[in-house]
Design an enzyme around this catalytic site. Sequence first.
Site, PDB file in Angstrom:
ATOM      1  N   GLU A 110       0.854  -1.186   0.000  1.00 45.11           N
ATOM      2  CA  GLU A 110       0.000   0.000   0.000  1.00 45.11           C
ATOM      3  C   GLU A 110       0.885   1.229   0.000  1.00 45.11           C
ATOM      4  OE1 GLU A 110      -2.838  -0.363   3.208  1.00 45.11           O
ATOM      5  OE2 GLU A 110      -3.937  -1.951   2.181  1.00 45.11           O
ATOM      6  N   HIS A 221      -8.988   9.728   3.559  1.00 46.29           N
ATOM      7  CA  HIS A 221      -8.662   8.654   2.601  1.00 46.29           C
ATOM      8  C   HIS A 221      -8.924   9.184   1.199  1.00 46.29           C
ATOM      9  CE1 HIS A 221      -8.504   4.788   0.623  1.00 46.29           C
ATOM     10  NE2 HIS A 221      -8.089   4.239   1.756  1.00 46.29           N
ATOM     11  N   HIS A 327     -11.246   9.714   7.316  1.00 45.84           N
ATOM     12  CA  HIS A 327     -11.063   8.277   7.508  1.00 45.84           C
ATOM     13  C   HIS A 327     -10.599   7.903   8.930  1.00 45.84           C
ATOM     14  CE1 HIS A 327     -10.331   4.198   6.242  1.00 45.84           C
ATOM     15  NE2 HIS A 327      -9.029   4.266   6.448  1.00 45.84           N
TER      16      HIS A 327
HETATM   17  C1  SIN Z   1      -7.579   0.895   3.080  1.00 44.48           C
HETATM   18  O1  SIN Z   1      -7.870  -0.279   2.911  1.00 44.48           O
HETATM   19  O2  SIN Z   1      -7.261   1.636   2.158  1.00 44.48           O
HETATM   20  C2  SIN Z   1      -7.611   1.468   4.439  1.00 44.48           C
HETATM   21  C3  SIN Z   1      -6.496   0.933   5.209  1.00 44.48           C
HETATM   22  C4  SIN Z   1      -6.142   1.870   6.295  1.00 44.48           C
HETATM   23  O3  SIN Z   1      -6.904   2.758   6.635  1.00 44.48           O
HETATM   24  O4  SIN Z   1      -5.039   1.749   6.796  1.00 44.48           O
END
Ligand code: SIN
Length: 482
Positions: A110, A221, A327
């Site tokens: 990520e 987010h 978020h």
């Molecule tokens: C996501 O799945 O993008 C959220 C993960 C997170 O908030 O760390």
Amino acid sequence: MIYDYLIVGAGIAGLYAALNIPSNKKTLILAKDPLWECNTFYAQGGIATAVDSDDVALHIEDTLKAGAGLCNREAVEILSRNSIAVIEDLLARGFEFDTDEKGNLLFTKEAAHSRARILHAGGDATGRELHRFLLQQTEATVLEGVVVIDLLIEDDIAYGVCVRQGAREFTIYAKNISIASGGIGSLYEYHTNAKMISADLQGIAAMRGLPLKDMEFTQFHPTVFVYNTRARKYLLTEALRGEGATVVDERGERFLFEYDPRGELAPRDIVSRAIYRHQKKGHKVYLNFSAFNEEFFKKRFPTIYRNFQNLGFNVPKEQVPISPAFHFIMGGIATDTWGRVEGMQNLYAIGEVACTGVHGANRLASNSLLEGLVFSKRAVEDSLINEFSYTPKEFAIEKRQLVKSEDAKFKSLLRKTMWEKVGIIRKPSELQEAKDIVTQIANKPIGYLLRLRLASALAIIEAAIARKKSVGAHYIEEEGGV
Ligand code: SIN
């Protein structure tokens, strides 16, 4: 009856704390309604972990870098060093992360991680799978449909809580209390949080004089479908971009590279601001899945596939319009690295509601479920090592009207104000306007639960006003900018 442990909240931190409490202790978990309506349940991407002992240093570095120099290094080291053990514990208890055909754990990447180190379950249903698993495992008593309305505190001791269940208000007493109630999503017009995440405990903390820290650091987010009518907007996990999804505008341009050379894989605050600015210039923004074939997408992201097909999007063939949305809050009730609330003997805060300083000014993707596991376990360990000697004390229930007729109207105004003036890009004058609006609402004849929200909002706004320079997720722009 006096419980040994009282846990406020049934997300990952609360449930994992309960699993670590010896079974001879009387433990009660309080959950709002319904039980699964918590942020853990909706977590898609996964759990970040050091892949092996060689990766610990790099995971620490990535976390510190994302936190923009404001992390508590000790907390970050604890997080990463304990990550392998808590994951092994989950596996030993029988939890199934996604694996390849040979049974090897699958790690994904990520944004802002230097390597693939995110474990996931059920494809994109990590939180849901984990929540179900932890609930199945718990032997603690779980009381549902309970709203905590006060902490019963005197000096540095927490004696219990005052709650409302249906029409009844009553007190519950315990020797050790852990607040694991999650974040503040309902303060914002657009957010990805479960709908009962309404900042009550942060508000109680503010009203009871417990320390709140880093409240200005609110994370947005970048890729959320905000066009549904529900309070909770639909997240499109970072893992999609990690595995090839692109962010494009109505011309098909991958405009993020104009803002940062890492494009889709820049940290989420940078991506969120870039999308926000691009939208302000009049562009429409989409998440594009043309890198995926349908079979892979369906298997890897089954929840997103199903949800968006149901919403009428033929994913992955069709792209989805997106926007940033609130978020996660990095700040919260200030604790030490054992989860103990600063200045208190037997009160702990764990998970998103807490601020150990592990996230600094910006949380690294997927470190939140990990935080819930690592620090909830430590809080229980601390309570067992430093056993608290509890002398019972009874508290009268204060008379207060929880909800009043005009609350809904003021809640909407609060959410709009937080989104527009205390959002992704902040201006000093708008922060001041937000403070004035919140103060005006507080002077109206409103219910007590709304007062708690306002107290949390005010803590965020005042912290944002006090921090004059941009850092991490807190971005201040000169007057006259976008
Ligand atoms: C996501 O799945 O993008 C959220 C993960 C997170 O908030 O760390």
